[in-house]
Design an enzyme around this catalytic site. Structure first.
Site, PDB file in Angstrom:
ATOM      1  N   SER A  37       0.780  -1.243   0.000  1.00 12.51           N
ATOM      2  CA  SER A  37       0.000   0.000   0.000  1.00 12.51           C
ATOM      3  C   SER A  37       0.811   1.292   0.000  1.00 12.51           C
ATOM      4  CB  SER A  37      -0.988   0.004   1.159  1.00 12.51           C
ATOM      5  OG  SER A  37      -2.137  -0.735   0.792  1.00 12.51           O
ATOM      6  N   LYS A  40       0.496   3.732  -2.834  1.00 12.49           N
ATOM      7  CA  LYS A  40      -0.510   4.798  -2.877  1.00 12.49           C
ATOM      8  C   LYS A  40       0.107   6.191  -2.725  1.00 12.49           C
ATOM      9  CE  LYS A  40      -4.404   1.914  -1.392  1.00 12.49           C
ATOM     10  NZ  LYS A  40      -3.942   0.588  -0.973  1.00 12.49           N
ATOM     11  N   SER A  95      -6.597   3.331   3.249  1.00 18.57           N
ATOM     12  CA  SER A  95      -5.917   2.544   2.209  1.00 18.57           C
ATOM     13  C   SER A  95      -6.907   1.979   1.197  1.00 18.57           C
ATOM     14  CB  SER A  95      -5.105   1.406   2.848  1.00 18.57           C
ATOM     15  OG  SER A  95      -4.138   0.930   1.955  1.00 18.57           O
TER      16      SER A  95
END
Length: 205
Positions: A37, A40, A95
């Protein structure tokens, strides 16, 4: 000398001065890793560089349904609208994988085009061991980066005051949208800035 004695569980790590880029500590900084993640951060950077915060994102079927079952999301519906600002809070605090996809399509028209944009922009920032194939970090053999490359991306992001604001936020509300009548309550996951957590650190932003 002291840095050499740091015991880290992490396979690779880096600490840089965010202003100068000087490396203060590193461990396997150029080893290719699967970023999950933290991918991102690149998605969020491109949003800051290419969008106004009040722009409206409309979510496609592909954006909503191309994520793995059970992966992080905030329950966005096909045709639902969020502002870019709301989307960034959903990405950073929860997330949200489908929201990352929506941002990708909003900027470049397709998930594949955005992934290419991510990799090209990362190269412009000086990365040499990074290749992105999606906007959210769901696992793919060809989706990788390094601690050093991610630090270059983070350094660029820290130029945006709005990013610092989102980073330091532990709670955010997305009010009713064109489809969802209920307010969405987003709770940040960063334990370093949540006082009840055993990892809380008062100097952390």
């Amino acid at each position: 000398q002291e840095a050499a004695n740091i015991q880290l569980d992490a396979d690779s790590a880096i600490l840089i001065d965010a202003t100068t880029g000087d490396i203060l500590y590193e461990k396997n900084k150029d080893k290719k890793e699967y970023p999950a993640s933290i991918t991102k951060l690149m998605t969020v950077l491109l949003a800051f560089e290419n969008c106004k915060m009040d722009e409206k994102i409309t979510f496609s079927h592909d954006a909503v349904f191309s994520i793995e079952r059970g992966s992080s999301h905030i329950g966005i519906d096909v045709g639902e609208e969020l502002t870019v600002e709301q989307a960034l809070y959903a990405i950073m605090l929860q997330s949200a994988n489908e929201v990352s996809n929506g941002v990708a399509e909003h900027i470049d028209g397709s998930l594949d085009a955005f992934a290419k944009h991510m990799t090209e922009r990362a190269k412009e920032l000086g990365t040499v061991n990074t290749n992105f194939v999606n906007a959210n970090g769901l696992h793919n053999e060809n989706h990788y980066t390094t601690a050093y490359d991610m630090s270059l991306i983070a350094k660029e992001l820290l130029k945006y005051p709005e990013f610092k604001t989102i980073l330091s936020t532990t709670y955010y509300e997305i009010p009713a949208t064109n489809i969802q009548p209920e307010t969405r309550y987003l709770h940040g996951q960063t334990q370093l800035i949540k006082p009840p957590s055993i990892f809380y650190y008062e100097n952390c932003e």
